[in-house]
Enzyme design. Structure first.
Site, PDB file in Angstrom:
ATOM      1  N   SER A  68       0.832  -1.203   0.000  1.00 15.65           N
ATOM      2  CA  SER A  68       0.000   0.000   0.000  1.00 15.65           C
ATOM      3  C   SER A  68       0.870   1.257   0.000  1.00 15.65           C
ATOM      4  O   SER A  68       1.685   1.424  -0.901  1.00 15.65           O
ATOM      5  CB  SER A  68      -0.966  -0.046   1.191  1.00 15.65           C
ATOM      6  OG  SER A  68      -2.037   0.847   1.009  1.00 15.65           O
ATOM      7  N   ASP A 214      -5.868  -3.906  -2.302  1.00 17.61           N
ATOM      8  CA  ASP A 214      -4.811  -3.507  -1.372  1.00 17.61           C
ATOM      9  C   ASP A 214      -4.119  -4.722  -0.753  1.00 17.61           C
ATOM     10  O   ASP A 214      -4.766  -5.642  -0.243  1.00 17.61           O
ATOM     11  CB  ASP A 214      -5.427  -2.645  -0.267  1.00 17.61           C
ATOM     12  CG  ASP A 214      -4.389  -1.949   0.582  1.00 17.61           C
ATOM     13  OD1 ASP A 214      -3.583  -2.637   1.229  1.00 17.61           O
ATOM     14  OD2 ASP A 214      -4.385  -0.699   0.603  1.00 17.61           O
TER      15      ASP A 214
END
Length: 736
Positions: A68, A214
């Site tokens: 991320s 993610d």
């Protein structure tokens, strides 16, 4: 004798080894160092602070793995970006734009800017025979992707992440089975963008047939991944995401984020168990800084530095000499490349628009080194049409040539859209109004980008309108705009501040406009309209009279619009100049010329804004008409007077508004910024032109607080005008 010979031979060998590159030096003798960077949104800026300290301590990094925001910081560092450059990037970034799709208003087409003239919420849903369609994410990642491409241009042609200045891995999650996906090759900006695809916020990305989100869902701290790359020692930085308190779990989105955090923390603990005594663990104390606290980037960087300095005793054993570190940094810079020279440009267009529409807005970059800033500006303008889900590019090798490939994809929830809005006003004296609005738009009905639109309003001012907007050329310079509309409105009749009657008017009109867009900043338009008006007393003495009339008009209008945000402007300018001609010889009941000039000009420094707002209107009339052309009264229109209380054929009013931003926010739709302000207003209306005089101007003012909410600005205000006029206001919707 033999021992002496062997000693001499060994000495000669030791002297000769460096000449053949076989001797160990600082760089080859040291352990291979891997950097592990976790995800955590805005908290990830702490990674930059850690890297700054590693740079100061001359600790070379050989492998990087990130999840991320850790993937973003790690990918930039892996591309050869220095620690100082990283800090400048994060400090200077306009996170309010990077983390959304909508381009700055200045980059939108003039047609799209006019969408702001009203009170519709800036959010649309698709609609088809099955019902409503919503996007897969609130944000599609348009601005983020373009910014990553600009920053990573020195490694744009590297497809194997092991060939980057520092070998790199980004972590994503397979949305179908929840498995960890290690991205080690392909499109680096898109790999980072994929790793940052927070469920429900950023749209998932399809990579090699897999739908990815993610990486924090599957592995927020990729210790095992970086170890497997060949690292001997790991520097593990965990900025994590703290669990929300119970009182903060007040929405489905917050609950979903909490579940994701809980799952991520469990897997993070598993990864920590894989660390050895040789590894260094750094956990910055980020306190109340959340994943959305992009206004606290500087504080996050500082906390990263603090945490790294607290670990200097452990880190010091990984330092190398100044010469060795300089050689390491030089090798990273040598791996970076100049912007590629483009031999071909290809457009891969997945939309109903003709590719010629895109070509008309793309600068020709063939034969020169790619100008990423210019390309981003061009693509942002194209995206400003608001019909594309993404407009992106890549640089590919085809037949030994660098090919710039521009890809456009139509919105998956289009081409039919609905927007809604609400508007209300109350002066707490028994006078109130409300409206609910809906707009249906069908875009890209042909290759040039024509669109059909239908507007409907119910409430105090019912309104229906249907129009076609049709560009005549691929550059959308010339257009035609036929329109049919019906509107019913109510207007009070006042006597010394007291409303003695209320008129109800109905107007029906059919018009044909033709015009020329002037870049994305202006428009020149000529409109021929035919209409019918009916006015009668709705409340009050019928003897006050009413009437009907036919209207044939010629309108010439000029618009100039560079305002940054129409709800609460802080930059740019807005000018609207109109002339309306009515002629009895063409079917009107009266001959008249009507002119109007509106000017908005904000000036901002820091949190403070001064807004200049002027409105000059006049009618030159031949023959009598029972109705006045203009009115004044209400919030910011001689505050303190009733809405439309003063009426006449000539109007002049100037306002100076001051407002100061009280609350900070970085991301639209996250938090509600508030402003405190005051206004000074001077103006009046006159029945006859000869009566117009500055000496007759009335003075008024207001104090107000405004909340810039997702569904529009909400004003709470108190107004006062000379003559003892006082009024409080609740206003929800557009004011300018």
């Amino acid at each position: 004798m033999l021992k002496q010979f062997l000693r001499l031979a060994l000495a000669i060998i030791l002297v000769m080894l460096p000449l053949f590159g076989l001797a160990q030096n600082d760089e080859t003798a040291r352990p291979r160092i891997g950097l592990v960077l976790s995800g955590g949104g805005a908290r990830g800026a702490a990674h930059v602070g850690v890297i700054k300290v590693l740079d100061e301590m001359r600790i070379p990094v050989d492998y990087i793995g990130g999840t991320s925001m850790g993937a973003m910081v790690g990918g930039l560092y892996a591309s050869g970006t220095s620690a100082d450059e990283l800090e400048r990037i994060f400090e200077d970034a306009d996170w309010s734009m990077v983390a959304v799709d909508q381009p700055p208003r200045a980059h939108r087409s003039y047609r799209r800017k006019t969408d702001d003239f009203g009170f519709l919420v800036d959010f649309e849903v698709g609609v088809d025979k099955e019902g409503l369609i919503v996007p897969q994410g609130i944000v599609q990642g348009q601005n983020l992707t373009l910014e990553l491409r600009r920053l990573l241009m020195p490694v744009a042609t590297i497809g194997d992440f092991d060939q980057l200045p520092i070998p790199f891995r980004a972590i994503a999650t397979d949305l179908v089975n929840g498995n960890e996906v290690i991205l080690s090759a392909g499109d680096l900006p898109m790999a980072i963008r994929t790793s940052m695809s927070v469920p429900g916020i950023l749209k998932p990305v399809r990579v090699n047939g897999r739908l990815l989100i993610d990486g924090g869902v599957a592995n927020n701290l990729p210790v095992a991944v970086v170890r497997s790359m060949g690292a001997d020692v790991l520097i593990v930085v965990d900025i994590g995401t703290p669990l929300a308190e119970e009182e903060d779990l007040d929405s489905a989105l917050q609950m979903m984020k909490q579940m994701t955090t809980i799952m991520g923390r469990a897997r993070t603990e598993d990864q920590k168990k894989l660390m050895t005594g040789e590894d260094v663990f750094i956990e910055p104390d980020l306190g109340a800084i959340t994943g959305q606290s992009f206004g606290q980037i500087l504080q996050a960087i500082q906390q990263g530095e603090v945490a790294a300095r607290e670990s200097m005793a452990e880190l010091s054993r990984l330092s190398v000499s100044e010469e060795a570190y300089a050689a390491h940094r030089l090798s990273l810079q040598r791996a970076r490349r100049d912007p590629p020279v483009i031999e071909q440009m290809v457009i891969e267009n997945e939309s109903r628009l003709s590719s010629k529409v895109l070509e008309a807005r793309l600068s020709d970059q063939r034969g020169v080194a790619l100008d990423a800033d210019q390309l981003n500006e061009d693509l942002t303008e194209i995206y400003g049409f608001n019909t594309f889900e993404t407009v992106d590019y890549s640089i590919e090798q085809r037949d030994s040539e660098n090919v710039l490939v521009v890809r456009s994809k139509a919105k998956s929830w289009g081409p039919n859209y609905l927007r809604f809005g609400i508007n209300l006003e109350d002066d707490f004296s028994g006078n109130s109004s409300y409206n609910f609005a809906a707009r249906f738009t069908k875009t890209d009905i042909n290759a040039r980008g024509g669109e059909l639109r239908a507007d409907g309003i119910v409430g105090s001012t019912p309104h229906l309108a249907v129009e076609l907007y049709q560009p005549l050329d691929y550059a959308s310079r010339w257009f035609v705009n036929p329109r049919v509309s019906y509107q019913r409105s109510a207007q009070g009749l006042f006597d010394t501040g007291n409303q003695i009657a209320q008129y109800r008017s109905e107007e029906t009109e059919i018009s044909l406009g033709v015009g020329r867009q002037l870049g994305n900043w202006g428009e020149l338009r000529l409109t021929l309209a035919r209409g019918f008006a009916d006015r009668e007393v709705h409340i009050g003495d019928p003897a006050l009279g009413g009437g009907t009339g036919n209207v044939t008009s010629f309108r010439l209008g000029f618009g100039y619009d560079t305002i940054d945000r129409f709800a609460i402007p802080r930059d740019g300018s807005f000018v609207q100049a109109n002339w309306l001609g009515l002629r009895e010889g063409y079917g009107s009941d009266v001959t008249a010329d009507i002119g109007q000039l509106i000017l908005l000009k904000p000036q901002t420094w820091g949190k403070n804004t001064v807004l200049h707002w002027w409105d000059l209107s006049s009618v030159s009339q031949a023959g009598d008409t029972p109705f006045n052309a203009f009115s004044i009264g209400g919030l910011f229109n001689l505050s303190g007077y009733g809405r439309n209380e003063l009426q006449g054929d000539h109007r002049a009013i100037g306002r100076v508004l001051y407002y100061r931003r009280l609350t900070e926010y970085a991301l639209p739709r996250v938090g509600t910024p508030a402003y405190l302000g005051a206004s000074i207003e001077i103006g009046n209306v006159w029945q006859d032109r000869d009566d117009v005089s500055f000496g007759d101007a009335l003075t008024a003012g207001s104090v107000f607080v405004v909340f810039d909410t997702v569904v529009g600005p909400i004003y709470l205000a108190y107004g006062a005008a000379e003559g003892g006029r006082r009024s409080a206001y609740l206003f929800f919707g557009q004011t300018f």
